[in-house]
Design a protein around this motif. Structure first.
Motif, PDB file in Angstrom:
ATOM      1  N   LYS A  62       0.825  -1.206   0.000  1.00 49.56           N
ATOM      2  CA  LYS A  62       0.000   0.000   0.000  1.00 49.56           C
ATOM      3  C   LYS A  62       0.859   1.256   0.000  1.00 49.56           C
ATOM      4  CE  LYS A  62      -3.986  -1.976   0.325  1.00 49.56           C
ATOM      5  NZ  LYS A  62      -4.907  -1.919  -0.774  1.00 49.56           N
ATOM      6  N   MET A  63       1.961   1.202   0.744  1.00 53.86           N
ATOM      7  CA  MET A  63       2.853   2.340   0.885  1.00 53.86           C
ATOM      8  C   MET A  63       4.194   1.815   1.368  1.00 53.86           C
ATOM      9  SD  MET A  63       2.079   5.798   3.088  1.00 53.86           S
ATOM     10  CE  MET A  63       2.862   5.369   4.626  1.00 53.86           C
ATOM     11  N   TYR A  64       5.242   2.582   1.105  1.00 55.01           N
ATOM     12  CA  TYR A  64       6.558   2.193   1.602  1.00 55.01           C
ATOM     13  C   TYR A  64       7.356   3.444   1.917  1.00 55.01           C
ATOM     14  CZ  TYR A  64       8.824   3.809  -2.577  1.00 55.01           C
ATOM     15  OH  TYR A  64       9.298   4.626  -3.568  1.00 55.01           O
ATOM     16  N   GLU A  65       8.369   3.265   2.736  1.00 56.32           N
ATOM     17  CA  GLU A  65       9.324   4.332   3.037  1.00 56.32           C
ATOM     18  C   GLU A  65      10.714   3.715   2.936  1.00 56.32           C
ATOM     19  OE1 GLU A  65       8.257   5.434   6.998  1.00 56.32           O
ATOM     20  OE2 GLU A  65       6.362   6.304   6.385  1.00 56.32           O
ATOM     21  N   LEU A  66      11.627   4.407   2.291  1.00 56.20           N
ATOM     22  CA  LEU A  66      13.004   3.959   2.200  1.00 56.20           C
ATOM     23  C   LEU A  66      13.848   4.800   3.144  1.00 56.20           C
ATOM     24  CD1 LEU A  66      15.428   2.458   0.951  1.00 56.20           C
ATOM     25  CD2 LEU A  66      15.449   4.205  -0.839  1.00 56.20           C
ATOM     26  N   ASP A  67      14.523   4.140   4.051  1.00 55.21           N
ATOM     27  CA  ASP A  67      15.496   4.805   4.914  1.00 55.21           C
ATOM     28  C   ASP A  67      16.863   4.403   4.371  1.00 55.21           C
ATOM     29  OD1 ASP A  67      17.285   5.641   6.853  1.00 55.21           O
ATOM     30  OD2 ASP A  67      16.059   4.968   8.541  1.00 55.21           O
ATOM     31  N   ASP A  68      17.427   5.244   3.492  1.00 55.58           N
ATOM     32  CA  ASP A  68      18.673   4.872   2.827  1.00 55.58           C
ATOM     33  C   ASP A  68      19.862   4.867   3.785  1.00 55.58           C
ATOM     34  OD1 ASP A  68      18.316   7.617   2.929  1.00 55.58           O
ATOM     35  OD2 ASP A  68      19.189   8.004   0.968  1.00 55.58           O
ATOM     36  N   LYS A  69      19.813   5.612   4.855  1.00 55.17           N
ATOM     37  CA  LYS A  69      20.919   5.603   5.823  1.00 55.17           C
ATOM     38  C   LYS A  69      20.965   4.296   6.600  1.00 55.17           C
ATOM     39  CE  LYS A  69      21.216  10.551   6.183  1.00 55.17           C
ATOM     40  NZ  LYS A  69      21.127  11.751   6.976  1.00 55.17           N
ATOM     41  N   ASN A  70      19.796   3.791   7.004  1.00 60.76           N
ATOM     42  CA  ASN A  70      19.736   2.527   7.737  1.00 60.76           C
ATOM     43  C   ASN A  70      19.528   1.326   6.823  1.00 60.76           C
ATOM     44  OD1 ASN A  70      20.088   3.594  10.361  1.00 60.76           O
ATOM     45  ND2 ASN A  70      17.963   4.278  10.348  1.00 60.76           N
ATOM     46  N   THR A  72      16.829   0.302   5.088  1.00 61.38           N
ATOM     47  CA  THR A  72      15.609  -0.445   5.375  1.00 61.38           C
ATOM     48  C   THR A  72      14.437   0.109   4.564  1.00 61.38           C
ATOM     49  OG1 THR A  72      15.030   0.990   7.240  1.00 61.38           O
ATOM     50  CG2 THR A  72      16.267  -1.020   7.759  1.00 61.38           C
ATOM     51  N   PHE A  73      13.523  -0.787   4.261  1.00 64.20           N
ATOM     52  CA  PHE A  73      12.228  -0.418   3.709  1.00 64.20           C
ATOM     53  C   PHE A  73      11.212  -0.620   4.831  1.00 64.20           C
ATOM     54  CE2 PHE A  73      14.224  -2.247  -0.192  1.00 64.20           C
ATOM     55  CZ  PHE A  73      14.151  -1.133  -0.999  1.00 64.20           C
ATOM     56  N   THR A  74      10.358   0.337   5.052  1.00 63.61           N
ATOM     57  CA  THR A  74       9.201   0.131   5.906  1.00 63.61           C
ATOM     58  C   THR A  74       8.031  -0.035   4.950  1.00 63.61           C
ATOM     59  OG1 THR A  74      10.142   1.486   7.663  1.00 63.61           O
ATOM     60  CG2 THR A  74       7.766   1.069   7.742  1.00 63.61           C
ATOM     61  N   ILE A  75       7.448  -1.204   4.989  1.00 63.20           N
ATOM     62  CA  ILE A  75       6.393  -1.569   4.047  1.00 63.20           C
ATOM     63  C   ILE A  75       5.066  -1.610   4.784  1.00 63.20           C
ATOM     64  CG2 ILE A  75       5.561  -3.362   2.469  1.00 63.20           C
ATOM     65  CD1 ILE A  75       8.179  -2.195   1.513  1.00 63.20           C
ATOM     66  N   TYR A  76       4.073  -0.954   4.230  1.00 60.55           N
ATOM     67  CA  TYR A  76       2.703  -1.028   4.725  1.00 60.55           C
ATOM     68  C   TYR A  76       1.941  -1.862   3.699  1.00 60.55           C
ATOM     69  CZ  TYR A  76       4.360   2.797   7.585  1.00 60.55           C
ATOM     70  OH  TYR A  76       5.085   3.577   8.458  1.00 60.55           O
ATOM     71  N   LEU A  94      13.232  -6.693  -8.056  1.00 61.77           N
ATOM     72  CA  LEU A  94      13.601  -5.333  -8.468  1.00 61.77           C
ATOM     73  C   LEU A  94      15.112  -5.105  -8.362  1.00 61.77           C
ATOM     74  CD1 LEU A  94      10.759  -3.239  -6.789  1.00 61.77           C
ATOM     75  CD2 LEU A  94      10.918  -4.003  -9.165  1.00 61.77           C
ATOM     76  N   GLY A  95      15.819  -6.046  -7.742  1.00 60.87           N
ATOM     77  CA  GLY A  95      17.274  -5.948  -7.648  1.00 60.87           C
ATOM     78  C   GLY A  95      17.800  -5.615  -6.269  1.00 60.87           C
ATOM     79  N   TYR A  96      16.958  -5.726  -5.259  1.00 60.89           N
ATOM     80  CA  TYR A  96      17.348  -5.377  -3.894  1.00 60.89           C
ATOM     81  C   TYR A  96      17.144  -6.556  -2.957  1.00 60.89           C
ATOM     82  CZ  TYR A  96      16.702  -0.938  -6.173  1.00 60.89           C
ATOM     83  OH  TYR A  96      16.765   0.078  -7.074  1.00 60.89           O
ATOM     84  N   ASP A  97      18.059  -6.708  -2.004  1.00 62.90           N
ATOM     85  CA  ASP A  97      17.878  -7.712  -0.969  1.00 62.90           C
ATOM     86  C   ASP A  97      16.684  -7.319  -0.111  1.00 62.90           C
ATOM     87  OD1 ASP A  97      20.199  -8.906  -1.896  1.00 62.90           O
ATOM     88  OD2 ASP A  97      21.456  -8.136  -0.272  1.00 62.90           O
ATOM     89  N   ALA A  98      16.012  -8.326   0.436  1.00 64.75           N
ATOM     90  CA  ALA A  98      14.884  -8.100   1.336  1.00 64.75           C
ATOM     91  C   ALA A  98      15.003  -9.107   2.475  1.00 64.75           C
ATOM     92  CB  ALA A  98      13.558  -8.251   0.599  1.00 64.75           C
ATOM     93  N   ASP A  99      15.680  -8.686   3.544  1.00 64.49           N
ATOM     94  CA  ASP A  99      16.005  -9.566   4.664  1.00 64.49           C
ATOM     95  C   ASP A  99      16.786 -10.768   4.131  1.00 64.49           C
ATOM     96  OD1 ASP A  99      14.906  -7.928   6.632  1.00 64.49           O
ATOM     97  OD2 ASP A  99      12.974  -8.950   6.639  1.00 64.49           O
ATOM     98  N   GLU A 100      16.272 -11.969   4.351  1.00 61.24           N
ATOM     99  CA  GLU A 100      16.982 -13.188   3.942  1.00 61.24           C
ATOM    100  C   GLU A 100      16.830 -13.498   2.454  1.00 61.24           C
ATOM    101  OE1 GLU A 100      12.799 -14.306   4.474  1.00 61.24           O
ATOM    102  OE2 GLU A 100      14.133 -13.093   5.695  1.00 61.24           O
ATOM    103  N   VAL A 101      15.950 -12.814   1.756  1.00 60.23           N
ATOM    104  CA  VAL A 101      15.725 -13.053   0.333  1.00 60.23           C
ATOM    105  C   VAL A 101      16.688 -12.159  -0.461  1.00 60.23           C
ATOM    106  CG1 VAL A 101      14.045 -13.006  -1.553  1.00 60.23           C
ATOM    107  CG2 VAL A 101      13.304 -13.597   0.766  1.00 60.23           C
ATOM    108  N   LYS A 102      17.603 -12.781  -1.152  1.00 60.98           N
ATOM    109  CA  LYS A 102      18.611 -12.040  -1.913  1.00 60.98           C
ATOM    110  C   LYS A 102      18.047 -11.565  -3.252  1.00 60.98           C
ATOM    111  CE  LYS A 102      21.661 -12.482   1.209  1.00 60.98           C
ATOM    112  NZ  LYS A 102      21.870 -11.329   2.070  1.00 60.98           N
TER     113      LYS A 102
END
Length: 117
Positions: A62-70, A72-76, A94-102
Motif C-alpha cells: 500500500k505504501m513504503y518508506e526507504l530509509d537509505d541511511k539505515n 531499510t524499507f518500511t512496508i505497509y 527489483l534488484g534489492y535484498d529483502a532480509d533473507e531473500v537475496k
C-alpha cells in the motif's frame, strides 16, 4: 429537531471512527533490511523510478518508506492480498535484498552500474 440532528451527527461520527479502525487493522507494517550500494538511490534514474513506481506494483503493498541511511524499507501492506514473503520476493526481483531473500540476478542486471554490488 435538534435531538434528531445531534443523533445523526453522533451516529455518523461513530460509523466514521469504526470504519477507520477496521481499515487500519487490515494493513500491516514491516521493516525489511536491504543493501544499497550507492549514496543516491532515491535520486538515481533507475532506482528512483523503481522506488516511485515499481514498489507500489508489488501485490499487497500500500505504501513504503526507504530509509537509505539505515538501509531499510518500511512496508505497509494488506496481508489479505499478499504475504510478507511474497513482498520480499517482489523486492528481490527489483534488484534489492529483502532480509533473507537475496536480489535476483535479473533484478540486479536491471540496475544502473553505480547501484550494483
Amino acid at each position: 429537531m435538534k435531538n434528531v440532528l445531534k443523533s445523526a451527527v453522533l451516529l455518523f461520527t461513530l460509523l466514521l471512527v469504526s470504519n477507520t479502525a477496521i481499515a487500519q487493522k487490515s494493513n500491516q507494517k514491516a521493516v525489511i533490511k536491504t543493501t544499497l550500494h550507492c549514496s543516491h538511490c532515491k535520486q538515481c534514474e533507475t532506482c528512483g523510478l523503481k522506488f516511485s513506481t515499481e514498489m507500489l506494483k508489488i501485490k499487497g503493498v500500500k505504501m513504503y518508506e526507504l530509509d537509505d541511511k539505515n538501509m531499510t524499507f518500511t512496508i505497509y501492506y494488506n496481508p489479505k492480498k499478499a504475504t510478507l514473503q511474497e513482498i520480499k520476493e517482489g523486492i528481490s526481483k527489483l534488484g534489492y535484498d529483502a532480509d533473507e531473500v537475496k536480489a535476483t540476478a535479473e533484478g540486479i542486471a536491471s540496475l544502473d552500474g553505480c547501484c550494483k554490488a
